[in-house]
Design an enzyme around this catalytic site. Structure first.
Site, PDB file in Angstrom:
ATOM      1  CG  PHE A   1      -2.002   0.829   1.404  1.00 35.33           C
ATOM      2  CD1 PHE A   1      -3.240   0.454   0.883  1.00 35.33           C
ATOM      3  CD2 PHE A   1      -1.910   2.025   2.100  1.00 35.33           C
ATOM      4  CE1 PHE A   1      -4.342   1.277   1.036  1.00 35.33           C
ATOM      5  CE2 PHE A   1      -3.024   2.846   2.253  1.00 35.33           C
ATOM      6  CZ  PHE A   1      -4.243   2.463   1.724  1.00 35.33           C
TER       7      PHE A   1
ATOM      8  CG  LEU B   1      -1.302   7.114   1.375  1.00 33.07           C
ATOM      9  CD1 LEU B   1      -2.136   7.524   0.151  1.00 33.07           C
ATOM     10  CD2 LEU B   1      -2.250   6.860   2.557  1.00 33.07           C
TER      11      LEU B   1
ATOM     12  CD  GLN C   1       8.060  -3.177  36.078  1.00 35.33           C
ATOM     13  OE1 GLN C   1       8.609  -2.825  35.023  1.00 35.33           O
ATOM     14  NE2 GLN C   1       8.568  -2.909  37.258  1.00 35.33           N
TER      15      GLN C   1
ATOM     16  N   PRO D   1       8.205  10.861   1.887  1.00 36.99           N
ATOM     17  CG  PRO D   1      10.339  10.827   0.920  1.00 36.99           C
ATOM     18  CD  PRO D   1       8.903  10.510   0.630  1.00 36.99           C
TER      19      PRO D   1
ATOM     20  CD  GLU E   1      -0.517  11.519  18.323  1.00 35.87           C
ATOM     21  OE1 GLU E   1      -0.143  10.783  17.392  1.00 35.87           O
ATOM     22  OE2 GLU E   1      -0.295  11.256  19.517  1.00 35.87           O
TER      23      GLU E   1
ATOM     24  CD1 TRP F   1       6.788   6.597   6.479  1.00 29.57           C
ATOM     25  CD2 TRP F   1       8.657   5.606   7.209  1.00 29.57           C
ATOM     26  NE1 TRP F   1       7.579   7.560   7.061  1.00 29.57           N
ATOM     27  CE2 TRP F   1       8.732   6.977   7.513  1.00 29.57           C
ATOM     28  CE3 TRP F   1       9.723   4.774   7.566  1.00 29.57           C
ATOM     29  CZ2 TRP F   1       9.825   7.539   8.168  1.00 29.57           C
ATOM     30  CZ3 TRP F   1      10.807   5.336   8.214  1.00 29.57           C
ATOM     31  CH2 TRP F   1      10.849   6.694   8.510  1.00 29.57           C
ATOM     32  CB  ILE F   2       6.205   0.991   1.016  1.00 31.18           C
ATOM     33  CG1 ILE F   2       6.099   2.476   0.602  1.00 31.18           C
ATOM     34  CG2 ILE F   2       5.108   0.144   0.362  1.00 31.18           C
ATOM     35  CD1 ILE F   2       4.905   3.231   1.142  1.00 31.18           C
TER      36      ILE F   2
ATOM     37  CD  GLU G   1      -3.104  -0.081   7.928  1.00 26.20           C
ATOM     38  OE1 GLU G   1      -4.328   0.039   7.970  1.00 26.20           O
ATOM     39  OE2 GLU G   1      -2.507  -1.075   7.470  1.00 26.20           O
TER      40      GLU G   1
HETATM   41  N1  CAA Z   1     -13.813   7.584   3.338  1.00 27.80           N
HETATM   42  C1  CAA Z   1     -14.091   8.157   2.146  1.00 27.80           C
HETATM   43  N2  CAA Z   1     -13.792   9.465   1.866  1.00 27.80           N
HETATM   44  C2  CAA Z   1     -13.178  10.174   2.842  1.00 27.80           C
HETATM   45  C3  CAA Z   1     -12.882   9.648   4.101  1.00 27.80           C
HETATM   46  C4  CAA Z   1     -13.232   8.288   4.335  1.00 27.80           C
HETATM   47  N3  CAA Z   1     -12.971   7.691   5.515  1.00 27.80           N
HETATM   48  N4  CAA Z   1     -12.273  10.582   4.847  1.00 27.80           N
HETATM   49  C5  CAA Z   1     -12.213  11.681   4.089  1.00 27.80           C
HETATM   50  N5  CAA Z   1     -12.758  11.439   2.876  1.00 27.80           N
HETATM   51  C6  CAA Z   1     -12.954  12.400   1.773  1.00 27.80           C
HETATM   52  C7  CAA Z   1     -13.623  13.661   2.279  1.00 27.80           C
HETATM   53  O1  CAA Z   1     -15.019  13.530   2.294  1.00 27.80           O
HETATM   54  C8  CAA Z   1     -13.139  14.693   1.294  1.00 27.80           C
HETATM   55  O2  CAA Z   1     -13.928  14.608   0.128  1.00 27.80           O
HETATM   56  P1  CAA Z   1     -14.579  15.958  -0.545  1.00 27.80           P
HETATM   57  O3  CAA Z   1     -13.390  16.782  -0.942  1.00 27.80           O
HETATM   58  O4  CAA Z   1     -15.360  15.436  -1.700  1.00 27.80           O
HETATM   59  O5  CAA Z   1     -15.394  16.587   0.539  1.00 27.80           O
HETATM   60  C9  CAA Z   1     -11.723  14.213   0.935  1.00 27.80           C
HETATM   61  O6  CAA Z   1     -11.681  12.822   1.268  1.00 27.80           O
HETATM   62  C10 CAA Z   1     -10.661  14.956   1.711  1.00 27.80           C
HETATM   63  O7  CAA Z   1     -10.926  14.732   3.090  1.00 27.80           O
HETATM   64  P2  CAA Z   1     -10.368  15.677   4.236  1.00 27.80           P
HETATM   65  O8  CAA Z   1     -10.613  17.121   3.864  1.00 27.80           O
HETATM   66  O9  CAA Z   1     -10.911  15.178   5.526  1.00 27.80           O
HETATM   67  O10 CAA Z   1      -8.784  15.397   4.131  1.00 27.80           O
HETATM   68  P3  CAA Z   1      -7.609  15.852   5.072  1.00 27.80           P
HETATM   69  O11 CAA Z   1      -6.458  16.240   4.212  1.00 27.80           O
HETATM   70  O12 CAA Z   1      -8.082  16.839   6.104  1.00 27.80           O
HETATM   71  O13 CAA Z   1      -7.140  14.477   5.772  1.00 27.80           O
HETATM   72  C11 CAA Z   1      -6.992  12.853   7.506  1.00 27.80           C
HETATM   73  C12 CAA Z   1      -7.883  13.771   6.677  1.00 27.80           C
HETATM   74  C13 CAA Z   1      -7.953  12.049   8.362  1.00 27.80           C
HETATM   75  C14 CAA Z   1      -6.036  13.620   8.381  1.00 27.80           C
HETATM   76  C15 CAA Z   1      -6.204  11.913   6.532  1.00 27.80           C
HETATM   77  O14 CAA Z   1      -5.218  12.619   5.846  1.00 27.80           O
HETATM   78  C16 CAA Z   1      -5.546  10.741   7.227  1.00 27.80           C
HETATM   79  O15 CAA Z   1      -6.208   9.744   7.537  1.00 27.80           O
HETATM   80  N6  CAA Z   1      -4.213  10.829   7.445  1.00 27.80           N
HETATM   81  C17 CAA Z   1      -3.462   9.671   7.931  1.00 27.80           C
HETATM   82  C18 CAA Z   1      -2.872   8.917   6.785  1.00 27.80           C
HETATM   83  C19 CAA Z   1      -2.592   7.486   7.139  1.00 27.80           C
HETATM   84  O16 CAA Z   1      -3.329   6.825   7.853  1.00 27.80           O
HETATM   85  N7  CAA Z   1      -1.478   6.960   6.614  1.00 27.80           N
HETATM   86  C20 CAA Z   1      -1.167   5.595   6.811  1.00 27.80           C
HETATM   87  C21 CAA Z   1      -0.199   5.152   5.792  1.00 27.80           C
HETATM   88  S1  CAA Z   1      -0.564   3.598   5.133  1.00 27.80           S
HETATM   89  C22 CAA Z   1       0.097   2.441   6.160  1.00 27.80           C
HETATM   90  O17 CAA Z   1       0.547   2.715   7.242  1.00 27.80           O
HETATM   91  C23 CAA Z   1      -0.020   1.043   5.628  1.00 27.80           C
HETATM   92  C24 CAA Z   1       1.074   0.129   6.022  1.00 27.80           C
HETATM   93  O18 CAA Z   1       1.983  -0.135   5.246  1.00 27.80           O
HETATM   94  C25 CAA Z   1       1.015  -0.613   7.301  1.00 27.80           C
END
Ligand code: CAA
Length: 392
Positions: A123, A125, A343, A128, A374, A156-157, A370
């Site tokens: 995945f 996403l 512990q 950096p 925060e 971090w993939i 994921e």
């Molecule tokens: N489902 C569907 N659509 C969604 C959604 C959801 N859960 N959450 C938001 N959206 C949509 C919104 O409705 C919005 O759509 P419109 O523009 O049409 O209104 C669009 O997406 C943008 O949403 P936001 O304005 O809420 O976006 P944001 O930039 O404020 O970000 C956030 C929100 C929750 C902070 C998000 O960026 C986030 O979850 N960040 C964390 C990223 C993350 O979890 N990364 C993990 C990396 S992957 C990983 O770790 C995998 C691995 O290898 C183990």
């Protein structure tokens, strides 16, 4: 309300538990110490139907639902969290293609993910400069005559150097969304990229605190050309696809946290009954009993939150905030419970002689990947402020 797993769920749990205890647990410490990637273990998971528990059977999955998936992942994580994370990401990739892929994409990629032939999925996403702020990514996909050319880098993939099927997110707006500030999310698209595509290369695996059997790598895309048919979903919908996948993925992390914490509590309980100090078993001391009781209570609370989120997903109801609650609480609980278990083991717990130090190291990242704790609080608070819904 029924807390009893169905016969099908019990069967999946039994299959996962037997494999976890019989095959994974005996060599989990060795894989951790040597940093061995569990390729053959993942293939075996595929043969057992555990790489597509919530995937339709006509695409090679077990079609047993999101609750069975959560329960089975907990079993695997209780034995080896490194195997569990590769299993979880593979499931997440398969489910994403099932939900948004074309018929051809589903037929091409989902069966190979479920069977373990693809070893695993990845995945791609994070970058950096963009972790929590996923919409701030800079990798660009430029439309060409017969497809897209991807340039940029990811960080971090999980399994990024091993996966034969990757989902890669890139900007298809030429960067305009980034320059326009608030519109960054709508300029992102998702692509299915086979691991052997020219122009895609993996860098050196990170040295991490835990999950030593799982690889975490940077990826470089240098003129990586994919056909138009690689587009997953519609142009510009990529961010929403990522968020939808992460909603489900967060149930996976919560399930892993429950598994690791359960293993830690089990180890602490066994040790407390065996270890004697001041002429009696540690388990006779109320201070130790309090630690075990608090851990068991928190573990159960996390398990219930996780299964509730999985149930809502399975029933097709909104579950984004409930998944965030489960992930937030379960990952923080796992940190506390694993620390408590160490512990109880005293000095022995700090050595490789017992598995609790591995549990503690493996649990730490659950509060980060994921979506950090925060970020989960942001998701929960936004949902609360949008519409306060109080239901069981
Ligand atoms: N489902 C569907 N659509 C969604 C959604 C959801 N859960 N959450 C938001 N959206 C949509 C919104 O409705 C919005 O759509 P419109 O523009 O049409 O209104 C669009 O997406 C943008 O949403 P936001 O304005 O809420 O976006 P944001 O930039 O404020 O970000 C956030 C929100 C929750 C902070 C998000 O960026 C986030 O979850 N960040 C964390 C990223 C993350 O979890 N990364 C993990 C990396 S992957 C990983 O770790 C995998 C691995 O290898 C183990």
């Amino acid at each position: 309300m029924n807390f009893e797993p169905t016969e099908e769920q019990q069967l999946i749990v039994k299959t996962a538990r037997e494999f976890a205890m019989g095959t994974l647990a005996p060599r989990a410490a060795e894989r951790d110490l040597q940093g061995w990637f569990p390729a053959s273990e993942l293939r075996q998971l595929g043969q057992l139907g555990l790489l597509g528990v919530n995937v339709p059977d006509e695409l090679g999955g077990a079609q047993a639902g999101a609750v069975a998936y959560s329960l089975s992942l907990t079993e695997i994580a209780a034995a080896d969290a490194s195997v569990a994370v590769a299993m979880a990401v593979t499931n997440m990739v398969a489910e994403l293609i099932v939900a948004f892929g074309s018929d051809e994409q589903k037929r091409t990629y989902v069966p190979m993910l479920c069977s373990g032939e693809a070893v695993c999925g990845a995945f791609a996403l994070s970058e950096p400069q963009s972790g929590s702020d996923a919409a701030g990514m800079r990798t660009i996909a430029t439309e060409t005559q017969d497809g897209y050319r991807i340039d940029g880098s990811k960080l971090w993939i999980t399994s990024g150097d091993r996966a034969r099927v990757l989902i890669v997110w890139a900007r298809t707006d030429g960067g305009a969304g980034l320059r326009a500030g608030g519109k960054a999310a709508s300029g992102i698209s998702a692509f299915i990229v086979p691991g052997d595509t020219p122009g895609l290369s993996a860098g050196k695996p990170e040295h991490k605190l835990g999950l030593h059997g799982s690889t975490t790598v940077p990826l470089t895309f240098d003129g990586c050309v994919v056909p138009t048919s690689a587009l997953l979903g519609r142009v510009g919908d990529g961010f929403k696809l990522a968020m939808a996948a992460l909603d489900g993925g967060r149930i996976g992390i919560a399930s892993q946290a429950v598994g690791v914490a359960r293993a830690a509590l089990s180890a602490a309980t066994t040790y407390a009954k065996e270890r004697k100090q001041f002429g009696q078993a540690l388990a006779n001391f109320q201070a130790i009993q309090n630690m075990l009781a608090d851990a068991a209570t928190q573990l159960d609370a996390a398990r219930l939150l996780t299964l509730r989120a999985a149930y809502l997903k399975q029933e097709g109801q909104p579950y984004s905030a409930k998944a965030a609650m489960a992930k937030l609480y379960a990952s923080e609980m796992a940190g506390r419970v694993c620390d408590m278990a160490l512990q109880v083991h005293g000095g022995y717990g700090y050595t490789h002689e017992f598995p609790v130090e591995r549990y503690l190291r493996d649990a730490r990242v659950q509060r980060i990947y994921e979506g950090t704790s925060e970020i989960q609080r942001i998701v929960i608070a936004r949902s609360l402020l949008k519409e306060f819904v109080d239901h069981v």
